[in-house]
Design a protein around this motif. Structure first.
Motif, short mmCIF file in Angstrom:
data_model
loop_
_atom_site.label_atom_id
_atom_site.label_comp_id
_atom_site.label_asym_id
_atom_site.label_seq_id
_atom_site.Cartn_x
_atom_site.Cartn_y
_atom_site.Cartn_z
N HIS A 254 -3.89 -0.53 -4.81
CA HIS A 254 -3.71 -0.98 -3.67
C HIS A 254 -3.99 -2.57 -3.34
O HIS A 254 -4.89 -2.97 -3.93
CB HIS A 254 -4.56 -0.38 -2.47
N THR B 179 -13.88 -0.05 -1.48
CA THR B 179 -15.00 -0.26 -0.44
C THR B 179 -15.39 -1.72 -1.06
O THR B 179 -15.33 -2.04 -2.06
CB THR B 179 -15.98 0.87 -0.78
N GLU C 89 -7.70 9.36 -7.60
CA GLU C 89 -6.57 9.55 -6.86
C GLU C 89 -5.71 10.73 -7.47
O GLU C 89 -5.12 11.54 -6.83
CB GLU C 89 -5.64 8.40 -6.76
N LYS D 33 -7.86 13.89 -6.73
CA LYS D 33 -7.52 14.44 -5.33
C LYS D 33 -6.19 15.14 -5.08
O LYS D 33 -6.06 15.85 -4.48
CB LYS D 33 -7.65 12.81 -4.41
N GLY E 140 0.85 -1.19 0.07
CA GLY E 140 0.00 -0.09 -0.06
C GLY E 140 0.81 1.33 -0.02
O GLY E 140 0.64 2.14 0.45
N THR F 207 -3.30 3.69 -4.83
CA THR F 207 -4.62 4.25 -4.62
C THR F 207 -4.85 3.81 -3.09
O THR F 207 -4.36 2.95 -2.44
CB THR F 207 -5.61 3.33 -5.53
N ARG F 208 -6.08 4.36 -2.73
CA ARG F 208 -6.67 4.12 -1.30
C ARG F 208 -7.38 2.53 -1.54
O ARG F 208 -7.42 2.02 -2.65
CB ARG F 208 -7.84 4.86 -0.88
N PHE F 209 -7.77 1.87 -0.43
CA PHE F 209 -8.57 0.53 -0.43
C PHE F 209 -9.67 0.82 -1.12
O PHE F 209 -10.27 1.93 -1.06
CB PHE F 209 -8.79 0.07 1.18
N VAL G 131 -10.97 4.46 -9.09
CA VAL G 131 -10.22 4.80 -7.91
C VAL G 131 -9.02 5.30 -8.22
O VAL G 131 -8.43 6.29 -7.70
CB VAL G 131 -10.16 3.59 -7.01
#
Lengths: 233, 233, 233, 233
Positions: B168, B132, B151, B154, B107, B128-130, B147
């Motif tokens: 991730h 959902t 990223e 953002k 991660g 990237t984030r986890f 995602v």
């Protein structure tokens, strides 16, 4: 002009991919004719598999192109700084070889940990200081060479006894009596980097041995009186 | 239809095993014809050694199959999300290349540690984030693309200046001006991952230099006045 | 004289680069004819690709050259020390193989962690003590052999049950029933070094598993009832 | 008898060196004919390059040799334990592949860290408990199989959803629908081991980014308005 030198520099450049030191075009070799004060160097951004002796660029010690259709390696000014300061060297190599670049990115010398290094380098392979913003924004490649030369002067290292250095956050340069010898030193430097990283990895392990019974079982099933691994002799 | 594009996408796919980026069929390359808004992509689960230009699948930007007997790569919806959002890109690559996947599994961004990365990526290669549970259970491959795009938005990263990302717990995607360029960036990303891991390994070593006497002995038996390694010259 | 032995020693030396154990000329194999008390050994500093059986040097157990135009390996006195002390061995190998040298540079035994090692070595592969300045400045290669023999005596290790050792800050030596067997043990020792380093790396990880939902998604898109990876069967 | 099966088992065994999973003869593949309840397996200690279909040994589920001049793999009793307990599997592989063996030597599961593993294994690849001295000194290879089967029962893992395991202080076993599929899973397991080790290495780095100025310099000398790397277009 200097066909033999250009052929030799071509061949030295082709050794880089053969030794696994380069990805794509990330490396270059030059060699100097000290009598004529002419440097032959790889052209910039040309694939090794397509390069010919004609493509090798000839420059004088101030970087003026004397012969060649192509632009010289963008690192030419670093090479020239070495030739100007160190009259004893005849060839220069720059690569982004993987393990050496790892050390450069960590800002670490490749300290002398073993005889593999001692066979070629009379001590640590130094990593330079950070370059200043002014140096980076100025004549960057020339300044890169100056920073290496400065490091050797500051530490009082003889470049003929330690034929390589790491540029901080960048990668390795090596040199030698000619282009081939500089490539040889580039191979050794990369191998020393890998060996040193492994030494660091295993220096302080927190791990204990296997079971003695299992050790004996495996040794004996191959070497004991009732060995049953393999075919009977 | 679009025979030239299919041939090019075939060749770009075949570069993946040549560069050691894939195990079995774990990678895929696509390229877009921006005028016709048609994407050519590797078929799913077909071995590289058996793939022909006929096997390359043509889809529109919504994923409708326009030509091809085979199912497109299961990752096609991720590729399309990039093409729809980023008009400046022409090719996309996905692999599970080993070192980059190691970072994805941890991660971690591949932060910019050196000029090798700076030559191609204007900063860190983001992870990237986890995702959902809803995203994973929904249109998974489409959401994977979203995602990544999220990223970049953002963090205000220009995908043309940072042509790659890590998903991730999954692996790397890269892109570029066409399929070949995207593969080129995939090779660079993998190499940067390896260099960064090595830099981390050697950053804080607890190890000291070898004995000075041994260093001198080995240097001198090859380079000193009484050198006795090798044959006399 | 002893043409068959010289041919065998040539072939055993050529196995070193084939198994990836050497860079340049960094390795040597010898074998002894116990009846005649003659040792055949690689010449110093000669490239493997250019070596012929004629180049193999014959020496007696005191190191006197009996046949050969070239100088023997600079490590010949280490080899001879083993042959003199250990009558059960018939071949000796020295390399600077990468992972084993990493352990030697860290001054660490390759402890027995698994059955791969147990199949060949009846316990840890010992790393020697530091050599003294006197030893290094004296008959260095002979002293290197003595330090290894001393280590085996001190620890009461049978060299036929543990056919290899690491010299501190240097690298591995192995031995065996003949030159080929000693090379075999050199390959095993290098592989054990790599496996042990990996075991140390992963022994105490601080990392948790991936998301369960993502795990299920990927397993099921290939193996679940609605699998959609690859082509329909 | 069963010529086709023997040929298939030969070919599956030859895949092991092709995929870089074995050193010397350190690996074996078997496959079962479920109807006849006959298992074809590699002979013990025979080099892959010299093996023929004739050398493949046929045994029944109790390990009685039905055909073959050579001794079967010394691990045959481990293979048979799997076939007896798990009716859904058709092939078994054992190797000492480097990264997986590193995990086995550390006594660690290869936990699920990413989708590469999730594509093939429905969770962690378990590492067994230590074997007792009695098990090691008893029917060792049979007990090895029992310990793996026990681990799957204890953790309630379906061997068809997690087609592999690590034996503590030893190495990996994998299985599958046939010999080829079991080899495929052995390749995946080794790759997952390597990826996981890298993830552990980079999980908690203590390292900061390079200088922003240097980053910009390198990106721009290749991609900026005044780029001077490579040849003008």
């Amino acid at each position: 002009m200097l066909e033999e030198l250009k052929q030799k520099v071509l061949e030295a450049n082709l050794l880089l991919p053969q030794h696994g030191l380069v990805t794509f075009t990330w490396g270059n070799v030059s060699e100097i004719d000290r009598e004529k004060e002419i440097v032959a160097i790889k052209p910039s951004g040309v694939e090794y598999s397509k390069m010919t002796a004609e493509d090798i660029v000839l420059v004088d010690l101030e970087g003026n192109i004397l012969e060649g259709e192509l632009r010289p390696s963008s690192d030419v000014d670093t090479h020239l700084e070495f030739y100007r300061n160190w009259p004893g060297i005849g060839g220069v190599v720059h690569t982004h070889s993987t393990w050496a670049t790892g050390f450069a990115q960590a800002g670490k010398d490749i300290i002398a940990l073993g005889t593999t290094q001692a066979d070629y380098f009379d001590g640590a392979i130094p990593c330079t200081r950070f370059m200043t913003d002014e140096e980076i924004k100025g004549s960057y490649e020339l300044e890169t060479g100056k920073v290496i030369v400065e490091e050797f002067q500051k530490r009082e290292i003889d470049p003929e006894r330690v034929p390589g250095a790491l540029v901080h956050s960048h990668g390795p340069f090596t040199w030698g009596s000619d282009g081939f010898n500089a490539v040889h030193n580039a191979v050794v430097l990369e191998e020393c980097a890998k060996m040193n990283a492994i030494a660091m990895l295993v220096k302080n392990p927190e791990i204990g041995s296997m079971q003695q019974t299992l050790l004996e079982k495996h040794f004996n099933r191959k070497h004991g009186p009732g060995a049953y691994y393999g075919q009977s002799k």
